[in-house]
Design a protein around this motif. Structure first.
Motif, mmCIF file in Angstrom:
data_model
loop_
_atom_site.group_PDB
_atom_site.id
_atom_site.type_symbol
_atom_site.label_atom_id
_atom_site.label_comp_id
_atom_site.label_asym_id
_atom_site.label_seq_id
_atom_site.Cartn_x
_atom_site.Cartn_y
_atom_site.Cartn_z
ATOM 1 N N HIS A 67 -14.348 21.946 -32.065
ATOM 2 C CA HIS A 67 -14.045 20.617 -32.600
ATOM 3 C C HIS A 67 -14.136 19.521 -31.528
ATOM 4 C CE1 HIS A 67 -12.268 22.381 -36.242
ATOM 5 N NE2 HIS A 67 -11.575 23.186 -35.472
ATOM 6 N N CYS A 81 2.343 25.843 -35.838
ATOM 7 C CA CYS A 81 1.819 26.386 -34.575
ATOM 8 C C CYS A 81 0.439 25.827 -34.229
ATOM 9 C CB CYS A 81 1.775 27.909 -34.647
ATOM 10 S SG CYS A 81 1.253 28.588 -36.201
ATOM 11 N N GLU A 82 0.317 25.449 -32.976
ATOM 12 C CA GLU A 82 -1.006 25.089 -32.430
ATOM 13 C C GLU A 82 -1.624 26.401 -31.968
ATOM 14 O OE1 GLU A 82 -0.075 22.383 -29.246
ATOM 15 O OE2 GLU A 82 0.945 20.999 -30.598
ATOM 16 N N VAL A 83 -2.781 26.738 -32.533
ATOM 17 C CA VAL A 83 -3.351 28.042 -32.170
ATOM 18 C C VAL A 83 -4.801 27.911 -31.712
ATOM 19 C CG1 VAL A 83 -1.793 29.475 -33.563
ATOM 20 C CG2 VAL A 83 -3.832 28.536 -34.628
ATOM 21 N N PHE A 101 -2.803 32.093 -36.559
ATOM 22 C CA PHE A 101 -1.761 31.914 -37.577
ATOM 23 C C PHE A 101 -1.082 33.263 -37.851
ATOM 24 C CE2 PHE A 101 -4.397 28.248 -39.529
ATOM 25 C CZ PHE A 101 -3.675 27.298 -38.836
ATOM 26 N N ALA A 130 -3.938 27.557 -48.191
ATOM 27 C CA ALA A 130 -4.785 26.919 -47.180
ATOM 28 C C ALA A 130 -5.934 26.202 -47.871
ATOM 29 C CB ALA A 130 -5.321 27.977 -46.232
ATOM 30 N N SER A 131 -6.369 25.105 -47.274
ATOM 31 C CA SER A 131 -7.440 24.321 -47.896
ATOM 32 C C SER A 131 -8.808 24.969 -47.678
ATOM 33 C CB SER A 131 -7.451 22.903 -47.322
ATOM 34 O OG SER A 131 -7.827 22.936 -45.956
ATOM 35 N N GLU A 132 -8.874 25.897 -46.724
ATOM 36 C CA GLU A 132 -10.158 26.511 -46.401
ATOM 37 C C GLU A 132 -10.149 28.000 -46.778
ATOM 38 O OE1 GLU A 132 -11.842 23.997 -42.713
ATOM 39 O OE2 GLU A 132 -10.374 25.506 -42.160
ATOM 40 N N LEU A 149 0.724 24.225 -42.189
ATOM 41 C CA LEU A 149 -0.520 24.127 -41.418
ATOM 42 C C LEU A 149 -0.794 22.678 -41.019
ATOM 43 C CD1 LEU A 149 -2.817 26.486 -43.556
ATOM 44 C CD2 LEU A 149 -1.341 27.069 -41.638
ATOM 45 N N GLY A 150 -1.742 22.540 -40.099
ATOM 46 C CA GLY A 150 -2.052 21.222 -39.525
ATOM 47 C C GLY A 150 -2.621 20.224 -40.507
ATOM 48 N N ASP A 151 -3.033 20.681 -41.689
ATOM 49 C CA ASP A 151 -3.509 19.694 -42.671
ATOM 50 C C ASP A 151 -2.543 19.636 -43.869
ATOM 51 O OD1 ASP A 151 -4.144 22.125 -43.811
ATOM 52 O OD2 ASP A 151 -6.159 21.545 -44.450
ATOM 53 N N PHE A 170 -3.144 17.785 -33.284
ATOM 54 C CA PHE A 170 -1.974 18.257 -32.531
ATOM 55 C C PHE A 170 -0.901 17.156 -32.462
ATOM 56 C CE2 PHE A 170 -4.023 21.821 -29.712
ATOM 57 C CZ PHE A 170 -4.373 22.503 -30.862
ATOM 58 N N ARG A 175 -11.615 30.564 -45.424
ATOM 59 C CA ARG A 175 -11.389 31.445 -44.274
ATOM 60 C C ARG A 175 -9.896 31.738 -44.056
ATOM 61 N NH1 ARG A 175 -10.157 29.255 -39.411
ATOM 62 N NH2 ARG A 175 -10.363 27.207 -40.366
ATOM 63 N N VAL A 176 -9.080 30.687 -44.117
ATOM 64 C CA VAL A 176 -7.656 30.838 -43.821
ATOM 65 C C VAL A 176 -6.916 31.450 -45.026
ATOM 66 C CG1 VAL A 176 -5.570 29.644 -43.054
ATOM 67 C CG2 VAL A 176 -7.810 28.861 -42.247
ATOM 68 N N GLU A 231 -7.793 28.221 -34.269
ATOM 69 C CA GLU A 231 -8.145 27.059 -35.099
ATOM 70 C C GLU A 231 -8.889 25.998 -34.287
ATOM 71 O OE1 GLU A 231 -7.861 26.465 -38.564
ATOM 72 O OE2 GLU A 231 -7.704 28.608 -38.233
HETATM 73 C C1 DLZ Z 1 -8.132 21.442 -37.384
HETATM 74 C C2 DLZ Z 1 -6.965 22.170 -36.818
HETATM 75 C C3 DLZ Z 1 -6.904 22.457 -35.462
HETATM 76 C C4 DLZ Z 1 -7.957 21.987 -34.519
HETATM 77 N N1 DLZ Z 1 -5.895 23.147 -34.941
HETATM 78 C C5 DLZ Z 1 -4.874 23.545 -35.732
HETATM 79 C C6 DLZ Z 1 -3.778 24.288 -35.216
HETATM 80 O O1 DLZ Z 1 -3.728 24.625 -34.059
HETATM 81 N N2 DLZ Z 1 -2.785 24.620 -36.066
HETATM 82 C C7 DLZ Z 1 -2.792 24.292 -37.379
HETATM 83 O O2 DLZ Z 1 -1.848 24.596 -38.097
HETATM 84 N N3 DLZ Z 1 -3.853 23.633 -37.895
HETATM 85 C C8 DLZ Z 1 -4.881 23.250 -37.110
HETATM 86 N N4 DLZ Z 1 -5.943 22.598 -37.633
HETATM 87 C C9 DLZ Z 1 -5.982 22.419 -39.090
HETATM 88 C C10 DLZ Z 1 -6.378 23.751 -39.739
HETATM 89 O O3 DLZ Z 1 -7.689 24.096 -39.353
HETATM 90 C C11 DLZ Z 1 -6.243 23.697 -41.253
HETATM 91 O O4 DLZ Z 1 -4.895 23.505 -41.558
HETATM 92 C C12 DLZ Z 1 -6.700 24.968 -41.902
HETATM 93 O O5 DLZ Z 1 -8.003 25.245 -41.593
HETATM 94 C C13 DLZ Z 1 -6.573 24.869 -43.391
HETATM 95 O O6 DLZ Z 1 -7.177 25.952 -44.001
#
Ligand code: DLZ
Ligand code: FAD
Ligand code: SF4
Length: 512
Positions: free
Chosen positions: A43, A32-34, A83, A104-106, A8-10, A52, A108-109, A37
């Motif tokens: 944001h 993946c950029e989705v 995702f 996932a750190s959140e 994931l992006g973080d 990104f 929701r995910v 998210e």
């Molecule tokens: C913050 C963010 C954004 C804006 N876009 C993406 C994305 O397209 N793909 C991705 O893998 N992560 C993104 N993130 C970070 C995620 O929000 C973050 O990894 C999850 O919320 C963690 O639970």
């Protein structure tokens, strides 16, 4: 056996647990950029561009290291936008035997991830995120039966566990905590070094064009963009902080200066939270600076406390209290977020400055977030839901695990005092002491009542009056309520009248 490993992006670090036993010849790494998210909250443009760009650079790094990487760009033709959709698409296109992911750190995910097993009919292994220093179980057992938590005791436990500026069970020198030395107001003519700056490369430029094109209505300025987007660059940003700002971090940690968004803070939260930097390496760099006589103890201890103390503590509380924590509203605050938070003109100079800098940089330092923006949200009685959404949107370091406890717990006291022992409410005198904002303000900070008076002055007391039934029994507010008892009737009516007038104007979208 082909394993799909989702990053994931973080989670942008080669040491992430999902990569630990990767077979470079067989396994597929998915990033993946989705759309989901990028838009579940709208944001800040700079935040999306940052994530990104950092993701694309990390994917390049993985490729260079021989990993088999599948990267979906936001505008990729077959991008499903989530995702879940991207994992499903990859499983269907390849013969995948199992999926491995770092949790996932959140909430929701993670909740969604937990349903993938059933949904895809392929085993999903969710691994702990060992970039954090305290596991969920460890935090839970520390909390035990405690009704009221104290960050300070948690912090001491972490100092001992990781042996940071310690001599056995005791601090290496002096005391545990130097917070009371870290409250110097800004003095005239402070020399403030610049933050880390870097011109965007081709990858970042391409992402910036994408964000400008696809998210034109999101809040915030895209340019100038100067964040680090690779690990090497983030390490340079860390070194620059240690070399140029750490020595003054403690003294001026709470200070604010007009037109100076960065002060002596680290500006590292974006990098730590997305994985480019590891928390412990930042802590060790600061500890080394102390041992090499490059920074004083009050600065080093203060910085370390933020990372192994506050950062881990808020994350522990998040996981302990979710999902109910999202709905907390102890003070029953329900005022809509005023337009001034989106940059609408206000005569309150402190708010205007902090919002302007937030819009420009997707960053504000802690005291701006806490004692200006947060303090106002608290004493004006803004709805926790709307305030949380705002903080999630506007800061490039915002993820719910860290944003929610800081907003719901720290600034809004919406959890009734679980995270912190008393609300951080303050009158204009605090802002005047710790900044030079009041000099350039239409309101007079020394005036307590009337149309010229600083709104923080009467709103502060009005907040205490409005919430007397919920707050007056709080030990730490006893003295303040005693002072309030001594106010005569005229003073109380003036406070109430000024607050009513101000809040009505705020509600009607008038310029305040
Ligand atoms: C913050 C963010 C954004 C804006 N876009 C993406 C994305 O397209 N793909 C991705 O893998 N992560 C993104 N993130 C970070 C995620 O929000 C973050 O990894 C999850 O919320 C963690 O639970
Ligand atoms: P510094 O002030 O230099 O501190 C060093 C590091 O300590 C930070 O990089 C961060 O990793 C950590 N840290 C410091 N304070 C906290 C804290 N209270 N909670 C967690 N980590 C902390 N931080 C985020 O990372 N994301 C957020 O979305 C976020 N939202 C906040 C909302 C409010 C209302 C408040 C009061 C604070 C919030 N914080 C958040 C905490 C803190 O303000 C930021 O971590 C800090 O401003 C980031 O800038 P810096 O790297 O220059 O930090
Ligand atoms: Fe803010 Fe009040 Fe100072 Fe104006 S006078 S800058 S509103 S604290």
């Amino acid at each position: 056996m082909t394993t799909l490993r989702l990053i994931l992006g973080d989670q942008l670090n080669l040491k992430i647990s999902s990569l630990s036993d990767c077979n470079k010849d067989k396994d597929i790494i998915l990033m993946c950029e989705v759309w989901d998210e990028a838009t579940y909250v709208r944001h800040h443009k700079k935040k999306i561009a940052f994530i990104f760009s950092a993701m694309r650079h990390f994917a390049e790094e993985l490729k260079k290291q021989g990993y088999n990487i599948h990267y979906t760009k936001l505008d990729g033709e077959e991008n499903t936008g989530s995702f879940c959709g991207e994992v499903k698409r990859t499983i269907e296109a390849h013969t995948i035997d199992s999926v491995i992911v770092t949790e996932a750190s959140e909430y929701r995910v993670l909740k969604s991830m937990r349903s993938w097993n059933r949904e895809f009919g392929v085993p999903i292994e969710i691994r702990p995120d060992d970039r954090f220093l305290c596991t969920h179980d460890e935090f839970q057992s520390w909390v035990g039966g405690r009704k009221q938590l104290r960050m300070e005791y948690f912090y001491r436990k972490m100092r001992k566990k990781h042996n940071i500026i310690m001599d056995g069970e005791k601090p290496e020198v002096g005391q545990w905590n130097y917070d009371n030395e870290n409250r110097k107001p800004p003095k005239e003519g402070l020399h403030l070094p610049q933050t880390y700056m870097l011109d965007p490369d081709d990858i970042t430029r391409e992402v910036m064009d994408l964000v400008a094109d696809r998210f034109p209505n999101h809040f915030g300025d895209l340019e100038p963009f100067h964040f680090a987007v690779t690990r090497d660059q983030a390490l340079q940003a860390l070194n620059q902080f240690i070399r140029e700002r750490l020595m003054n971090f403690g003294d001026y940690q709470d200070a604010m200066v007009q037109g100076e968004p960065w002060m002596y803070h680290a500006h590292l939260s974006f990098y730590i939270n997305c994985g480019l930097l590891l928390p412990l390496e930042c802590v060790e760099a600061a500890e080394n600076a102390y041992h090499d006589d490059k920074a004083p103890l009050n600065a080093v201890e203060g910085f370390i406390r933020q990372i192994i103390g506050w950062r881990e503590y808020v994350r522990g509380i998040y996981w302990l209290r979710m999902p109910a924590y999202e709905r907390e509203n102890f003070l029953e605050a329900n005022r809509a977020l005023p337009e001034l938070f989106w940059g609408e003109k206000t005569q309150m100079n402190c708010l205007s400055q902090c919002v302007k800098e937030t819009k420009e940089n997707a960053y504000a330092h802690h005291i701006q977030r806490l004692m200006v923006l947060g303090n106002f949200a608290l004493i004006a009685g803004l709805s926790p839901e709307e305030v949380n959404e705002w903080y999630m949107i506007v800061y490039a370091d915002a993820y719910q695990w860290v944003e929610l406890p800081n907003v719901t717990g720290m600034i809004l006291f919406a959890d009734g005092g679980y995270l912190g022992s008393k609300p951080y409410a303050a009158s204009g005198a605090y802002i005047n002491k710790m900044s030079n904002y009041c000099k350039g303000c239409k309101y007079k900070v020394t005036k307590k009542n009337g149309p010229e008076a600083c709104p923080f002055n009467y709103l502060y007391w009005d907040f205490l009056i409005r919430n007397e039934d919920k707050l007056s029994k709080n030990n730490r507010l006893g003295m303040i309520y005693k002072t309030l008892e001594r106010f005569d009737e005229n003073k109380v009516s003036a406070i109430k009248e000024d607050s009513r007038r101000f809040l009505k104007a705020l509600d009607h979208g008038e310029k305040v």
